[in-house]
Write a protein that holds these residues in place. Structure first.
Motif, PDB file in Angstrom:
ATOM      1  N   THR A   1     113.786  45.982 -46.821  1.00  9.67           N
ATOM      2  CA  THR A   1     114.417  44.968 -47.676  1.00  9.67           C
ATOM      3  C   THR A   1     113.616  43.666 -47.677  1.00  9.67           C
ATOM      4  O   THR A   1     113.263  43.126 -48.736  1.00  9.67           O
ATOM      5  N   SER A   2     113.303  43.204 -46.500  1.00  8.03           N
ATOM      6  CA  SER A   2     112.560  41.932 -46.412  1.00  8.03           C
ATOM      7  C   SER A   2     111.156  42.077 -46.971  1.00  8.03           C
ATOM      8  O   SER A   2     110.598  41.142 -47.578  1.00  8.03           O
TER       9      SER A   2
ATOM     10  N   ILE B   1     110.113  44.154 -49.385  1.00  6.35           N
ATOM     11  CA  ILE B   1     110.143  44.218 -50.841  1.00  6.35           C
ATOM     12  C   ILE B   1     110.452  42.830 -51.427  1.00  6.35           C
ATOM     13  O   ILE B   1     109.833  42.408 -52.411  1.00  6.35           O
ATOM     14  N   ARG B   2     111.360  42.147 -50.803  1.00  6.94           N
ATOM     15  CA  ARG B   2     111.704  40.816 -51.317  1.00  6.94           C
ATOM     16  C   ARG B   2     110.530  39.849 -51.215  1.00  6.94           C
ATOM     17  O   ARG B   2     110.420  38.893 -51.965  1.00  6.94           O
ATOM     18  N   GLY B   3     109.626  40.136 -50.246  1.00  7.25           N
ATOM     19  CA  GLY B   3     108.479  39.258 -50.085  1.00  7.25           C
ATOM     20  C   GLY B   3     107.330  39.609 -51.005  1.00  7.25           C
ATOM     21  O   GLY B   3     106.223  39.089 -50.818  1.00  7.25           O
ATOM     22  N   CYS B   4     107.572  40.524 -51.952  1.00  4.66           N
ATOM     23  CA  CYS B   4     106.518  40.941 -52.880  1.00  4.66           C
ATOM     24  C   CYS B   4     106.987  40.679 -54.308  1.00  4.66           C
ATOM     25  O   CYS B   4     107.371  41.608 -55.038  1.00  4.66           O
ATOM     26  N   PRO B   5     106.990  39.454 -54.758  1.00  2.00           N
ATOM     27  CA  PRO B   5     107.507  39.161 -56.106  1.00  2.00           C
ATOM     28  C   PRO B   5     106.614  39.718 -57.219  1.00  2.00           C
ATOM     29  O   PRO B   5     107.065  39.854 -58.356  1.00  2.00           O
TER      30      PRO B   5
ATOM     31  N   ASP C   1     120.232  45.844 -54.182  1.00  2.00           N
ATOM     32  CA  ASP C   1     120.019  44.592 -53.449  1.00  2.00           C
ATOM     33  C   ASP C   1     118.635  44.010 -53.740  1.00  2.00           C
ATOM     34  O   ASP C   1     118.464  42.795 -53.823  1.00  2.00           O
ATOM     35  N   VAL C   2     117.606  44.892 -53.863  1.00  2.00           N
ATOM     36  CA  VAL C   2     116.240  44.367 -54.001  1.00  2.00           C
ATOM     37  C   VAL C   2     115.819  44.173 -55.453  1.00  2.00           C
ATOM     38  O   VAL C   2     114.881  43.399 -55.719  1.00  2.00           O
TER      39      VAL C   2
ATOM     40  N   SER D   1     115.369  40.714 -56.954  1.00  2.00           N
ATOM     41  CA  SER D   1     114.299  39.870 -56.409  1.00  2.00           C
ATOM     42  C   SER D   1     112.924  40.265 -56.931  1.00  2.00           C
ATOM     43  O   SER D   1     111.922  39.800 -56.408  1.00  2.00           O
ATOM     44  N   LEU D   2     112.861  41.164 -57.920  1.00  2.56           N
ATOM     45  CA  LEU D   2     111.586  41.643 -58.451  1.00  2.56           C
ATOM     46  C   LEU D   2     111.494  41.267 -59.925  1.00  2.56           C
ATOM     47  O   LEU D   2     111.808  42.070 -60.813  1.00  2.56           O
TER      48      LEU D   2
ATOM     49  N   SER E   1     118.096  44.005 -64.508  1.00  2.00           N
ATOM     50  CA  SER E   1     116.631  44.067 -64.461  1.00  2.00           C
ATOM     51  C   SER E   1     116.092  44.257 -65.877  1.00  2.00           C
ATOM     52  O   SER E   1     115.783  45.379 -66.307  1.00  2.00           O
TER      53      SER E   1
END
Length: 1907
Positions: A1506-1507, A1509-1513, A1535-1536, A1539-1540, A1568
């Motif tokens: 989770t973290s 994937i969220r850190g890969c915009p 959830d993810v 954030s994409l 999305s």
């Protein structure tokens, strides 16, 4: 006694003259001392007349003196004669009593002139004067004669008692005896009664008999039995005891064969059984035979006289079969000692002493017994005779006497009808052959007839007269036995199954006869019960009843008495007792049995001498039958006891057989009583036994017997006699089902060496007729069979095979057989071999066989037919329409018979083969008329006349007959051993023979002259095309064959001719004769002269004759003592003769020398000529001479030196000459011995000759050096399986550095190890290599691996390195020659450690051109992988990394993925697929793609990501397919996703049917808005989800809903929403539900979209007509899709209409790159149109047309269309393309330069060689599928040729073809040049598992498994 003679002078001399021969015989056996005393008694005048003869005690010639004395006394005075005879009676021993009495009577007692002492009558000498001796001997004789007189009285009384009530007078001259072989030596002798002798008076010859006349009267048989042991055998009831009593009566009356002067002692064994204590001979005689009334002295005198004159006694021992004991064996140390008559001995020892001549030697012994007891008399008996039963005459006579004597006068007519009834019943007639049973049958017949008459009289009083008249007429017809049976046989045709007479339908009285033997005995019991004066004699009812019904009534009246009587019988059976004392039988049973006649009374003398009465059943079979009744009606007898008694008897008697007094008929009666017909009778008796539930109990007992019988029916171990006995049992049971079981196990009933009676044939008929039309065979081998049996045989209705083989079967037998043969309408095969058949019998059989229209096989071999008999048989060939085989061998025939058979071939067109082997075998086979009349090609006949020792005239005679034969395929004349003149006679006629195949003359030509005679046939006889002669062989015979052309000679196209003269011992002079016999213009094409001795001189003659052999194609001169000088001669001829294309020499010319020639005048320079010199040891000078000779060859030359020994100097000489051999194309050193030095010398050819194209060198394997016509640009070098050290490697590198350019270098399997590999890779920059270096299998370690990998950094032109240190070690370095190249590194199965991985990272980082790294199964740990990723530095270039390990999945895969992303910022994309981690590295803004595909990830394991994937915009692709997401996974995605912001592609392919995932995801997807490519394949979409997704679809450019499950409503919503998707470019709807409404929505949507890709494949489920029509609507809607690039419509079965629609669309789709139309029922015509339309699709890359109906027409169109496309993939599997289509495809493939994959699986033709050959034009080809086509080795060989040119080839599929080891080995060899080829599938080919395993071990890429 003889009459008294007067004592006149003339009488005494005449008596001496009459008895002179017997007197001479007696005197000759006396001692010389006795003869001396008799001589001294003679008057001096008589002595002087005798001459100088004087006996001495040592004289061996006493006979001359005896002869002289008798001669003088015959003419001498009466007084001298009287004195001599008196003295002789006193002095001599062993004078028969009758002769002694006669001599004493004629000589008188009172003559006292004998005044010399003489020996006494005993063995001890006496000194008493002769007068005293006379006084002593005379009283002895008187007492002896008195005792004889008393015995006579005893025997007369005995006969008077025994003969009381006899129906027929006994006469010895009317009693017949069959002689039997004494001391029979076979294990299973035929000791049954001979029925062939039973009813005939003609003596029958048999090799088992001791004389030519095998049958005599009993009176004649007993003549000459004096002093011998004579055995008379007979069945129980045959009259043995009666005859012995009659013999005693005859003796008592001075008649018969036993002299009346002898003592006649008649002892019965049943009497001897009573004696348990030892006794002496005198006690046996005086206490248990005839106690005299005199004192002990008189008894002593009688015994003394008996002992002194044993030859004057006759001992008759009657009934040995009843004896409780067996004769003890006489042998051991006491074998020669006599027994003392005065010593008490057991009675068995006394009897044994008499029989073995140990007691009273010289006495006459006569023993009676049964046949099976003969074993006890082996080696003892002197004569054996078997009493024969009565014939029909005697039976009729007895029946007439019975009724004439014993019946009332008013009922005397009963006898007439009784005879008719008896002759009509096989069972009664069979029983009546024995006198005792005949009497019982008469009682039974009287009972039957009287009951019938009584009933008839009450019903129809006048019918009696009519019945009597009918009976009289029947009797008149049966005056002799044969006529009677013949009449009955004629009436039996319709009722053979049960053996009853058809006339029973007309004469009601005949219906009274019982149908089985058991029922006969039941009737017999009823008949005897009717004799009861109180109850019997009257019928209870007026109407006529069946016999069994009457018997049941009788049994109900007497069931208690019969039950008790049966118990007595059973107890006797258990105790083997047939004689019962009064106390053994209940009184009421005894009285009942005596009253009814079932018991007979006998006298027995007990051990104390007292006479008592004893009783026995009137016949043993009556006792056995009553015992069977007891078994079937009493629970006192258990099933176990029954089973123990139930066994089949055999007629083969052995010493080990258990003796029994009974007749072994119990099992027959049990089987008969098991029949339902007997159930009522059994029920009546069971009531008296106290059985509860009588009916059920009886039926249960019957079922048990039937079960035992069924078990026997299924047995496979029964002998012939037991099988016959089983047939009797089945006949008794009347069970057809059981009979069928027997026949089912035995299609042929074999009967060997047994005697057969007519009732046996009846039993066989019952079983045989159960088969119906299936048929059965009967095989009679050495069976005694009377003619009456043949008359019964036609009752077997379904006989298809009859066999008779025994010398017993003669012309008379054949004549009788001939009279019945036509009645066997189903007969197919007849054997009558090994018999005594002559021409007369053959004539009879021939007449009968003419009427057997279904006969197919006849065997009459091993008879005495001679020529005339064979002619009789041959004359009927044309009259037998179905005949297939006739065997006539061993018939004492001559050439005349064979010649007649040959001449008969002209008139009998269906004769197929005549075979005659000397006089041993003469067989004729035929073809069926149906074959001749059919359209099939008729096989021509053949003739084999083997081992015929003919002279020239006979040869001419046979040759003339053969010349007249209409047409022969093969004529075999082997084994004649003929000289030259006879062979010339044959060759004169041979051109006239009409032979189409060949003539065989094995062992008929044995000389070179004869061989030359035959050789001349080739030029003289145009029809002869081949001549094979082999005269010398250690094991095989001389082989000669002359082969003819199959048809007429065609002058324009002459046939090839072959001459084979192998192993003929030809010298060079003989060879000249052979060549001259061939002439100057011979058409010879093949000449085989192998294994002769003509040497180099003969070879020169042969080579000189080559210009005359203008049509020669091959010459074999192997093994002709040719040496190296001859080889050089061959080399010269090889170069000078333009037609000589191949010379094959081995072992320096000593072994193989073969020359092959080409036909026609081809261009000399274009020919390829091969000179093979194998298995030879060459000297350097030989090599130089040979090569200089071959320089003269102007044609393309191949020099084969395989399997030779080549030293270094030889190789150097070869290299010196090599540049001058301009025509050399190939140099073969395969399997030669080459050291490393010699090998490196051969490698120098790369520098010596610029024409070398390849060098392949392997020790003891294939070694080739190939040449080009011009200078080669890039030669290749393969040097493998050597052991190269550093020096060798330096030398090799030095040589290779001189080569301008190498195509590739293969140094695999040379044990280089790390050091050698390092040296080589360090030398790579100095070597000019174009393609690759193969260093596999050189024992590399990880250090060596790193050195090889380092070449990527050190060598600019190295493009790739592939290393594997696993089971299949692999090391490959690839090169690329032009410009900058991308480099790859592959390391597999190398067990790397962490440090190795870091060094690899170093190499990768320092190699800027490395773009691809693959690490597979290297046992890496997670930490090492993370360190490796961390250390990688790819700067600005891109690099893909693949790491495959089995542990990369599930949580570990997620953990590794997360750690890699944290450790490296260069990762652009990361993907885990199955167990492989895929990284794309490049210095980039950030991560763009994350994929977890099919790696066993579950939803709850995704949390750590989770973290990350969220850190890969910047993430644009997210794939979580083929895992188990579940609800937790769906929540993770929900959830993810928010954030994409740049997410473009989302793939969630499902492997589970769960609707909740899409339900949760659908809402998230609405948020999305950047997602344009969505893959939801395999999910279950609910209606709610569908409704939500309809709002997502308009934003998409690609949608994949393949394999999704939805309802009709949900599907309609989703497909309907597609109309709004104006931006959609790719739509995937494989295998989804499309009903009519959804399809309509889809059609509308297609019209509004701008698709480029459409995949609408259907599953393998059946597509209905409605669905098939929907595709037309879909196609119609696609007209607007002008930008279409990929279209897949597999499985729609669109057929022709769909193709028509497509052909209109294809011109629109000009950008089409891929089309898949498999499984659409597209036929050949439609396919042609489709391909024609594809010509407008110039960018087409993939074409899939599998599983249709395409053919050659479509393939031809492909050849025109596909070359203009850019096809890379072509799949036309599972179609019907033929050879022409394959050729067309090959033309298309030649132009398809971009082709990478072609599948032609199961295309309908094995002829795919053109396709395989065309692949050489496809440099990019990777995958080839040719499976399931039955391809042969030719395809494999073509692929093997092509493979080295297809360097990118990865996979070849050849499963389910017909490849053999040859083809697979070629592929294996080609694999050596294909390092990138990974797999060849070879499952289901013609390679045995052992060979497949061997080939797989050679190269693992050969896969023979199904997976």
């Amino acid at each position: 006694m003889d009459e008294e003679l007067d004592q006149g002078n003339e009488n005494v001399n005449s008596v001496l003259a009459q008895e002179s021969s017997e007197l001479f015989h007696i005197l000759s056996r006396q001692s010389p001392a006795v003869i001396l005393k008799l001589y001294q008694m003679l008057p001096s005048g008589v002595q002087s007349n005798m001459g100088p003869l004087y006996p001495t005690s040592f004289s061996s010639d006493v006979t001359e003196l005896v002869r002289a004395m008798l001669a003088q006394l015959e003419v001498g005075s009466a007084a001298d004669c009287c004195n001599f005879l008196q003295s002789m009676c006193i002095l001599c021993e062993n004078i028969p009593m009758h002769l002694e009495s006669k001599l004493m009577s004629v000589a008188g007692y009172g003559n006292k002139r004998c005044d010399i002492s003489a020996p006494s009558v005993t063995k001890e000498e006496s000194s008493s004067p002769p007068s005293d001796q006379q006084l002593v001997k005379r009283p002895r004789i008187d007492h002896w004669e008195n005792y004889i007189a008393a015995v006579k009285g005893l025997l007369l009384q005995r006969w008077e008692r025994v003969s009381e009530g006899l129906v027929k007078e006994v006469q010895l001259e009317n009693v017949w005896v069959s002689l039997r072989m004494v001391n029979r030596g076979r294990d299973r002798p035929d000791q049954t009664p001979g029925p062939a002798d039973r009813g005939s008076r003609t003596p029958v010859l048999d090799r088992d008999l001791e004389s030519s006349e095998s049958k005599v009267t009993l009176e004649t048989f007993l003549q000459g039995c004096a002093g011998k042991v004579t055995v008379v055998v007979g069945q129980a009831g045959s009259g043995k005891t009666l005859l012995m009593s009659y013999l005693g009566q005859q003796w008592a009356c001075g008649l018969g064969p036993i002299p009346s002067s002898s003592l006649f002692v008649l002892l019965e064994f049943r009497q001897l059984n009573m004696l348990s204590r030892p006794l002496s001979l005198s006690k046996l005689l005086f206490q248990h035979y005839l106690p005299p009334s005199w004192g002990n002295n008189e008894k002593r005198d009688i015994v003394d006289y008996l002992i002194s004159n044993p030859e004057q006694s006759c001992w008759v021992l009657d009934g040995y079969d009843e004896f409780y004991s067996k004769l003890p064996k006489q042998g051991g140390e006491m074998q020669e000692e006599l027994l003392d008559p005065e010593n008490p001995l057991p009675v068995a020892d006394l009897v044994s002493g008499l029989i073995n001549r140990k007691l009273l030697p010289g006495c006459t012994v006569l023993v009676t017994c049964r046949v099976r007891d003969l074993m006890d008399f082996e080696g003892i008996s002197d004569k054996v005779g078997q009493l024969l039963g009565w014939d029909c005459h005697e039976i009729k006579e007895y029946v007439d006497n019975f009724f004439g004597v014993r019946a009332d006068s008013e009922n005397s007519a009963l006898g007439v009808q009784a005879v008719d009834l008896l002759l009509s019943s096989r069972h009664l007639l069979s029983m009546s052959y024995l006198p005792s049973l005949c009497n019982i049958c008469c009682i039974c017949l009287k009972h039957l007839v009287m009951e019938y008459k009584a009933g008839e009289a009450k019903a129809e009083p006048r019918e009696e007269d009519r019945g009597t008249e009918m009976g009289r007429k029947a009797t008149e017809k049966n005056l002799n036995g044969d006529e009677a049976v013949e009449e009955k046989r004629g009436q039996d045709q319709d009722t053979r199954m049960h053996g009853t007479n058809r006339s029973a339908q007309h004469d009601p009285a005949l219906a009274l006869i019982p149908s089985t033997l058991t029922q006969v005995y039941l009737t017999v019991i009823g008949a005897f019960l009717s004799l009861d004066p109180d109850k019997g004699g009257k019928t209870d009812k007026a109407e006529t009843t069946k016999p069994l019904q009457s018997t049941v009534r009788r049994l109900s009246q007497y069931r208690s008495q019969v039950c008790d009587l049966s118990q007595v019988a059973w107890r006797g059976l258990v105790e083997s007792k047939i004689v019962f004392l009064k106390e053994d039988i209940p009184q009421e049973v005894l009285e009942f049995s005596l009253t009814n006649g079932l018991f007979s009374q006998v006298e027995l003398r007990l051990e104390d001498g007292m006479l008592v009465s004893a009783y026995c059943f009137i016949h043993l079979t009556i006792q056995e039958f009553l015992a069977a009744l007891r078994i079937m009606t009493s629970n006192d007898v258990s099933d176990t006891q029954l089973k123990k008694r139930f066994s089949l008897k055999t007629r083969w008697t052995t010493k080990s057989d258990q003796r029994t007094v009974f007749t072994d008929s119990l099992h027959l009666y049990l089987c008969g009583l098991a029949s339902p017909d007997c159930t009522p009778a059994l029920v009546q008796l069971a009531k008296a036994s106290g059985v509860s539930g009588v009916q059920n109990w009886v039926q249960k007992r019957q079922a048990f017997v039937q079960k035992l019988l069924s078990n026997l029916c299924h047995s496979n171990t029964l002998t012939g006699p037991k099988t016959l006995e089983l047939c009797h049992c089945l006949q008794e049971s009347q069970d057809q089902q059981l009979a069928r079981q027997v026949v089912g196990k035995r299609p042929i009933l074999e009967l060997r060496n047994i005697s057969l009676w007519p009732n046996d044939i009846e039993a066989l008929a019952f079983v045989a007729n159960s088969v119906g039309n299936n048929g059965i065979g009967l095989d009679f081998g050495a069976c005694s069979m009377e003619l009456e049996c043949l008359e019964v045989l036609p009752r077997c209705q379904y006989i298809n095979y009859l066999s008779f083989h025994s010398r017993k079967y003669n012309d008379k037998f054949a004549e009788k057989l001939s009279s019945i043969l036509p009645e066997f309408t189903t007969l197919r095969k007849l054997d009558f071999y090994g018999s005594s058949l002559t021409a007369a019998g053959a004539a009879s059989l021939a007449c009968a066989l003419e009427k057997c229209q279904n006969i197919t096989e006849i065997n009459l071999s091993d008879n005495s037919l001679k020529d005339k008999g064979i002619k009789h048989i041959a004359d009927i060939f044309s009259k037998l329409p179905k005949i297939l085989s006739v065997m006539l061998g061993r018939n004492n025939s001559s050439l005349k018979a064979v010649n007649y058979l040959i001449e008969n071939m002209s008139s009998c067109s269906n004769v197929q083969h005549v075979h005659a082997d000397a006089v041993k075998e003469v067989n004729v086979s035929f073809s069926q008329n149906s074959d001749m009349n059919s359209h099939k090609t008729k096989l021509e006949p053949t003739i084999s006349l083997l081992n015929q020792n003919w002279d020239k005239p006979e040869m001419q005679k046979v040759a003339k007959s053969l010349a007249c034969c209409p047409g022969l395929s093969v004529l075999d004349l082997s084994g004649g051993y003929w000289d030259v003149e006879i062979l010339k006679a044959l060759t004169e006629f041979l051109p006239k023979f009409n032979v189409t195949n060949k003539i065989i003359l094995n062992n008929s030509c044995s000389s070179v002259e004869g061989m030359v005679t035959l050789t001349a046939l080739l030029p003289k006889c145009p029809a002869v095309v081949e001549l094979n002669i082999r005269l010398q062989s250690n094991t095989d015979p001389v082989q000669v064959s002359i082969v003819f052309s199959a048809g007429p000679e065609n002058p324009e196209n002459k046939k090839s001719k072959t001459l084979c003269l192998s192993c003929c011992g030809l010298l060079h002079g003989d060879l000249g004769k052979v060549l001259r016999s061939l002439g100057t213009s011979c058409d010879l094409t093949v000449l085989d002269l192998s294994c002769n001795s003509f040497g180099n001189k003969g070879l020169k003659k042969l080579l000189d004759a080559l210009p005359c052999l203008t049509h020669i194609q091959e010459i074999n001169a192997s093994k002709n003592e040719i040496n190296m000088e001859g080889v050089m001669m061959l080399a010269g001829a090889f170069c000078s003769s333009h037609n000589l294309t191949e010379t094959r020499v081995s072992n320096g010319g000593r072994e193989q020398v073969i020359l092959r020639f080409c036909s026609g005048q081809s261009d000399d320079k274009q020919q390829i000529k091969t000179f093979r010199m194998n298995k030879s040891s060459l000297l350097a000078s030989d090599m130089t001479t040979l090569c200089r000779r071959l320089i003269q060859c102007r044609s393309n030359l191949e020099l084969d030196l395989s399997q030779c020994s080549l030293k270094d100097k030889v190789v150097k000489n070869l290299l010196n000459v090599l540049p001058k051999m301009a025509s050399l194309q190939k140099l073969n050193f395969s399997y030669s011995y080459l050291s490393t030095t010699e090998t490196l010398s051969l490698v120098q050819c790369l520098t010596v000759s610029q024409r070398v194209t390849s060098v392949v060198l392997r020790p003891q394997k294939e070694c080739l050096i190939s040449f080009d016509k011009v200078n080669a640009e890039q030669p290749s070098c393969r040097l493998s399986h050597f052991s190269l050290n550093t020096d060798s490697l330096e030398t090799l590198v030095g040589i290779l550095q001189q080569v301008p350019q190498l195509s590739y270098l293969d140094l695999s399997s040379n044990q280089l190890k790390d050091e050698g590999v390092k040296y080589l890779v360090d030398s790579l920059p100095a070597l000019k290599i174009h393609s690759y270096v193969n260093l596999s299998n050189n024992r590399l370690t990880q250090e060596g691996l790193l050195e090889v990998a380092n070449t990527l950094r050190t060598c600019d032109n190295v493009s790739g390195v592939e290393v594997s240190l696993g089971e299949e070690e692999r090391c490959l370095i690839s090169f690329r020659q032009y410009g900058h190249c991308e480099k790859t590194l592959s390391v597999r199965e190398s067990s790397l450690e962490g440090e190795h991985l870091l060094r690899l990272a170093e190499i990768v980082s320092e190699c800027p051109s490395l773009t691809k790294l693959q690490l597979k199964n290297n046992s890496l740990q997670s930490e090492w992988v993370e360190d490796f990723v961390k250390m990688l530095d790819v700067s600005q270039r891109g690099c893909s990394v693949s790491i495959e390990e089995s542990w990369i999945k599930a949580e570990k895969a997620i953990g590794l993925l997360c750690h890699c992303l944290k450790l490296s910022k260069s990762i652009q994309t990361i993907r885990v697929y199955n167990t492989t981690l895929l990284l794309s590295l490049m210095a980039s803004p950030g991560l763009t793609s994350v994929s977890l595909v099919d790696c066993a990830v579950e939803g709850h394991q995704l949390a750590p990501m989770t973290s990350v994937i969220r850190g890969c915009p910047s993430l644009t692709e997210l794939h979580f397919s083929l895992n188990t997401l579940g609800a937790e996974g769906a929540e993770f995605l929900c959830d993810v996703l928010p954030s994409l912001p740049k997410l473009n592609s989302l793939s969630i392919i499902s492997k589970e049917s769960c609707a909740s995932v899409i339900e949760k995801m659908s809402e998230a997807l609405l948020q999305s808005t950047t997602v344009q490519m969505l893959n939801l394949s395999g999910h279950t979409i609910s209606n709610t989800s569908a409704q939500t997704l309809t709002r997502v679809l308009p934003q998409l450019r690609s949608l994949n809903l393949s394999h999704c499950l939805w309802s009709a409503t949900g599907g309609l919503q989703l497909v309907g929403a597609l109309r709004e998707c104006v931006n959609l470019e790719a739509l995937y709807l494989d295998s989804v539900h499309l009903d009519e409404n959804i399809t309509e929505c889809l059609v509308q949507a297609l019209r509004s979209m701008h698709l480029r890709i459409l995949k609408l494949n259907r599953s393998d489920t059946v597509v209905g007509p409605s669905e098939a029509s929907r595709v037309l609507d879909i196609l119609a809607a696609m007209e607007v899709l002008a930008q279409m690039e990929e279209i897949e419509l597999e499985g729609w079965r669109m057929a022709n209409r769909g193709v028509e629609q497509l052909t209109r669309l294809l011109p629109i789709w000009q950008k089409l790159k891929k089309i898949r139309l498999s499984k659409n029922v597209i036929n050949d015509q439609s396919g042609d149109k489709l391909l024609e339309a594809l010509i407008s699709c110039g960018q087409l890359q993939e074409l899939h047309l599998g599983s249709n109906l395409l053919g050659d027409l479509t393939a031809a169109r492909m050849a025109l269309v596909l070359p203009s496309t850019h096809i890379t993939v072509l799949d036309v599997s599972e179609n019907s393309i033929g050879h022409e289509g394959a050729v067309s495809l090959s033309k298309a493939i030649m132009c398809m330069k971009n082709l990478t994959k072609i599948h032609l699986t199961s295309v309908g033709t094995p002829m795919l060689c053109p396709v395989a050959a065309s692949l050489i034009h496809c440099p990019l080809i990777q995958d080839v599928g040719l499976g399931w086509n039955n391809c042969g080795d030719d395809v494999a060989l073509e692929l093997a040729r092509v493979m080295p040119s297809c360097q990118k080839m990865i996979r070849i599929d050849l499963e389910s073809n017909h490849l053999s080891v040859v083809g697979v080995e070629a592929l294996c060899r080609a694999l050596q040049s294909c390092p990138d080829l990974q797999l060849i599938r070879l499952w289901r080919n013609k390679v045995v598992p052992s060979e497949a395993q061997k080939l797989s071990l050679n190269d693992k890429r050969l896969n023979f498994s199904s997976t």
